[in-house]
Design a protein around this motif. Structure first.
Motif, PDB file in Angstrom:
ATOM      1  N   ILE A   1     -13.406 -11.450  32.948  1.00 58.29           N
ATOM      2  CA  ILE A   1     -14.034 -12.197  33.471  1.00 58.29           C
ATOM      3  C   ILE A   1     -15.172 -12.822  32.673  1.00 58.29           C
ATOM      4  CG2 ILE A   1     -15.977 -12.496  35.151  1.00 58.29           C
ATOM      5  CD1 ILE A   1     -14.470 -10.568  36.858  1.00 58.29           C
ATOM      6  N   LEU A   2     -15.613 -11.945  31.653  1.00 61.03           N
ATOM      7  CA  LEU A   2     -16.730 -12.314  30.632  1.00 61.03           C
ATOM      8  C   LEU A   2     -16.257 -13.100  29.526  1.00 61.03           C
ATOM      9  CD1 LEU A   2     -19.656 -12.004  29.861  1.00 61.03           C
ATOM     10  CD2 LEU A   2     -19.037  -9.929  28.798  1.00 61.03           C
ATOM     11  N   LEU A   3     -14.974 -13.033  29.208  1.00 60.71           N
ATOM     12  CA  LEU A   3     -14.399 -13.693  28.034  1.00 60.71           C
ATOM     13  C   LEU A   3     -14.585 -15.202  28.078  1.00 60.71           C
ATOM     14  CD1 LEU A   3     -12.919 -13.455  25.218  1.00 60.71           C
ATOM     15  CD2 LEU A   3     -10.780 -13.494  26.544  1.00 60.71           C
ATOM     16  N   PRO A   4     -14.294 -15.977  28.951  1.00 62.37           N
ATOM     17  CA  PRO A   4     -14.430 -17.315  28.699  1.00 62.37           C
ATOM     18  C   PRO A   4     -15.915 -17.775  28.592  1.00 62.37           C
ATOM     19  CG  PRO A   4     -13.446 -17.045  30.801  1.00 62.37           C
ATOM     20  CD  PRO A   4     -13.387 -15.607  30.151  1.00 62.37           C
ATOM     21  N   ILE A   5     -16.928 -16.953  28.953  1.00 64.24           N
ATOM     22  CA  ILE A   5     -18.333 -17.352  28.878  1.00 64.24           C
ATOM     23  C   ILE A   5     -18.817 -17.208  27.519  1.00 64.24           C
ATOM     24  CG2 ILE A   5     -20.644 -16.487  29.729  1.00 64.24           C
ATOM     25  CD1 ILE A   5     -19.111 -15.932  32.276  1.00 64.24           C
ATOM     26  N   TRP A   6     -18.086 -15.932  26.885  1.00 62.11           N
ATOM     27  CA  TRP A   6     -18.683 -15.470  25.711  1.00 62.11           C
ATOM     28  C   TRP A   6     -17.724 -16.414  24.675  1.00 62.11           C
ATOM     29  CZ3 TRP A   6     -15.369 -13.242  21.431  1.00 62.11           C
ATOM     30  CH2 TRP A   6     -16.292 -12.773  20.616  1.00 62.11           C
TER      31      TRP A   6
END
Length: 152
Positions: free
Chosen positions: A67-72
Protein backbone atom coordinates in the motif's frame (compact mmCIF):
# COMPACT_ATOMS: atom_id res chain seq x y z
CA UNK A 1 -4.13 -3.32 -3.95
CA UNK A 2 -5.79 -4.94 -6.92
CA UNK A 3 -4.98 -1.90 -9.05
CA UNK A 4 -7.64 0.35 -7.54
CA UNK A 5 -6.73 3.63 -5.93
CA UNK A 6 -7.56 4.14 -2.27
CA UNK A 7 -8.82 7.40 -0.80
CA UNK A 8 -6.14 9.28 1.16
CA UNK A 9 -7.92 8.74 4.51
CA UNK A 10 -8.49 5.06 3.87
CA UNK A 11 -4.83 4.71 2.92
CA UNK A 12 -3.75 6.34 6.18
CA UNK A 13 -6.11 4.11 8.19
CA UNK A 14 -4.79 0.98 6.46
CA UNK A 15 -1.16 1.93 6.93
CA UNK A 16 -1.82 2.75 10.58
CA UNK A 17 -3.47 -0.67 11.01
CA UNK A 18 -0.65 -2.48 9.20
CA UNK A 19 2.25 -0.62 10.82
CA UNK A 20 1.27 0.15 14.40
CA UNK A 21 2.54 3.70 13.91
CA UNK A 22 0.86 6.47 15.86
CA UNK A 23 -0.98 9.40 14.23
CA UNK A 24 1.85 11.78 15.13
CA UNK A 25 4.46 9.37 13.75
CA UNK A 26 2.56 9.04 10.48
CA UNK A 27 2.20 12.81 10.24
CA UNK A 28 6.00 13.24 10.53
CA UNK A 29 6.86 10.31 8.26
CA UNK A 30 9.25 11.13 5.40
CA UNK A 31 10.44 9.02 2.51
CA UNK A 32 13.77 8.39 4.29
CA UNK A 33 11.96 6.76 7.23
CA UNK A 34 11.08 3.60 5.35
CA UNK A 35 11.99 1.30 2.50
CA UNK A 36 8.88 -0.51 1.26
CA UNK A 37 10.81 -2.37 -1.44
CA UNK A 38 12.50 -5.73 -1.73
CA UNK A 39 12.03 -8.82 0.37
CA UNK A 40 12.85 -7.02 3.61
CA UNK A 41 10.70 -3.90 3.60
CA UNK A 42 11.68 -1.86 6.65
CA UNK A 43 10.74 1.08 8.82
CA UNK A 44 13.87 2.98 9.88
CA UNK A 45 12.35 5.76 11.87
CA UNK A 46 14.40 8.79 12.86
CA UNK A 47 14.55 9.41 16.63
CA UNK A 48 12.54 12.64 16.25
CA UNK A 49 9.61 10.67 14.82
CA UNK A 50 9.59 7.76 17.21
CA UNK A 51 7.74 8.45 20.51
CA UNK A 52 10.54 6.82 22.51
CA UNK A 53 13.19 8.80 20.60
CA UNK A 54 15.23 5.69 19.80
CA UNK A 55 15.04 5.69 16.04
CA UNK A 56 13.78 2.12 15.71
CA UNK A 57 14.45 -0.14 12.74
CA UNK A 58 11.47 -2.46 12.35
CA UNK A 59 10.41 -4.95 9.66
CA UNK A 60 7.43 -3.81 7.59
CA UNK A 61 4.57 -6.16 6.81
CA UNK A 62 4.34 -6.99 3.08
CA UNK A 63 0.69 -5.85 3.08
CA UNK A 64 1.76 -2.45 4.36
CA UNK A 65 4.66 -2.20 1.90
CA UNK A 66 2.28 -2.88 -0.98
CA UNK A 67 0.00 0.00 0.00
CA UNK A 68 2.85 2.37 0.89
CA UNK A 69 5.03 1.75 -2.17
CA UNK A 70 3.23 4.05 -4.67
CA UNK A 71 3.20 6.89 -2.13
CA UNK A 72 6.88 6.34 -1.34
CA UNK A 73 7.83 6.17 -5.03
CA UNK A 74 6.02 9.43 -5.79
CA UNK A 75 7.82 11.31 -3.01
CA UNK A 76 10.41 13.45 -4.83
CA UNK A 77 13.10 13.73 -2.13
CA UNK A 78 14.18 11.78 0.96
CA UNK A 79 12.76 14.52 3.18
CA UNK A 80 9.37 14.64 1.45
CA UNK A 81 6.46 13.91 3.77
CA UNK A 82 4.59 10.77 2.75
CA UNK A 83 1.19 12.09 3.82
CA UNK A 84 0.05 15.58 2.96
CA UNK A 85 -2.25 15.52 5.94
CA UNK A 86 -3.58 13.21 8.59
CA UNK A 87 -7.21 14.03 9.28
CA UNK A 88 -8.36 15.30 12.65
CA UNK A 89 -9.81 12.76 15.07
CA UNK A 90 -13.32 14.10 14.47
CA UNK A 91 -13.03 13.01 10.82
CA UNK A 92 -12.19 9.46 11.95
CA UNK A 93 -15.20 9.54 14.27
CA UNK A 94 -17.43 10.56 11.37
CA UNK A 95 -15.92 7.85 9.15
CA UNK A 96 -16.58 5.23 11.85
CA UNK A 97 -20.17 6.41 12.20
CA UNK A 98 -20.67 6.34 8.42
CA UNK A 99 -19.64 2.66 8.22
CA UNK A 100 -21.55 1.63 11.34
CA UNK A 101 -18.68 1.12 13.80
CA UNK A 102 -19.59 2.31 17.31
CA UNK A 103 -17.14 4.64 19.08
CA UNK A 104 -17.25 2.37 22.13
CA UNK A 105 -17.82 -1.36 22.17
CA UNK A 106 -19.73 -3.51 24.69
CA UNK A 107 -16.48 -4.04 26.68
CA UNK A 108 -15.91 -0.31 27.06
CA UNK A 109 -13.07 -0.09 24.52
CA UNK A 110 -12.92 3.07 22.40
CA UNK A 111 -12.45 3.22 18.65
CA UNK A 112 -9.98 6.02 17.98
CA UNK A 113 -6.79 6.51 16.02
CA UNK A 114 -4.75 4.73 18.68
CA UNK A 115 -6.97 1.68 18.14
CA UNK A 116 -5.10 1.04 14.89
CA UNK A 117 -2.05 0.05 17.01
CA UNK A 118 -4.16 -2.57 18.74
CA UNK A 119 -5.52 -3.73 15.39
CA UNK A 120 -1.95 -4.15 14.17
CA UNK A 121 -0.87 -6.03 17.29
CA UNK A 122 -3.91 -8.32 17.07
CA UNK A 123 -3.30 -8.92 13.35
CA UNK A 124 0.34 -9.92 13.81
CA UNK A 125 -0.47 -11.70 17.07
CA UNK A 126 -2.58 -14.21 15.16
CA UNK A 127 0.42 -15.02 12.95
CA UNK A 128 3.49 -14.63 15.14
CA UNK A 129 4.74 -15.54 18.63
CA UNK A 130 4.58 -12.84 21.31
CA UNK A 131 8.36 -12.23 21.14
CA UNK A 132 8.11 -11.20 17.48
CA UNK A 133 5.05 -9.04 18.12
CA UNK A 134 7.00 -7.25 20.88
CA UNK A 135 9.79 -6.60 18.35
CA UNK A 136 7.29 -5.12 15.87
CA UNK A 137 5.71 -3.01 18.61
CA UNK A 138 8.82 -1.74 20.41
CA UNK A 139 7.04 0.92 22.45
CA UNK A 140 4.53 -1.55 23.85
CA UNK A 141 5.42 -2.86 27.28
CA UNK A 142 5.36 -6.60 27.86
CA UNK A 143 2.14 -6.38 29.95
CA UNK A 144 0.36 -4.40 27.21
CA UNK A 145 1.47 -6.84 24.52
CA UNK A 146 0.42 -9.77 26.73
CA UNK A 147 -2.98 -8.16 27.45
CA UNK A 148 -3.64 -7.86 23.73
CA UNK A 149 -2.51 -11.45 23.28
CA UNK A 150 -5.03 -12.52 25.91
CA UNK A 151 -7.74 -10.88 23.81
CA UNK A 152 -6.84 -13.20 20.95
Amino acid sequence: MNGRALSPRRTVYLIASLSGLRRKELRRLEKRDCTPTGEKATWHLRPEIDKAGRGDKIPMLPECAEILLPIWESAPTPTSRLFKRISHTSVLHNDLKRVGIPRQDERGRWADFHSFRYTFCTFVGKKLPIQKVKMLMPQFTNPVTADIYTDL
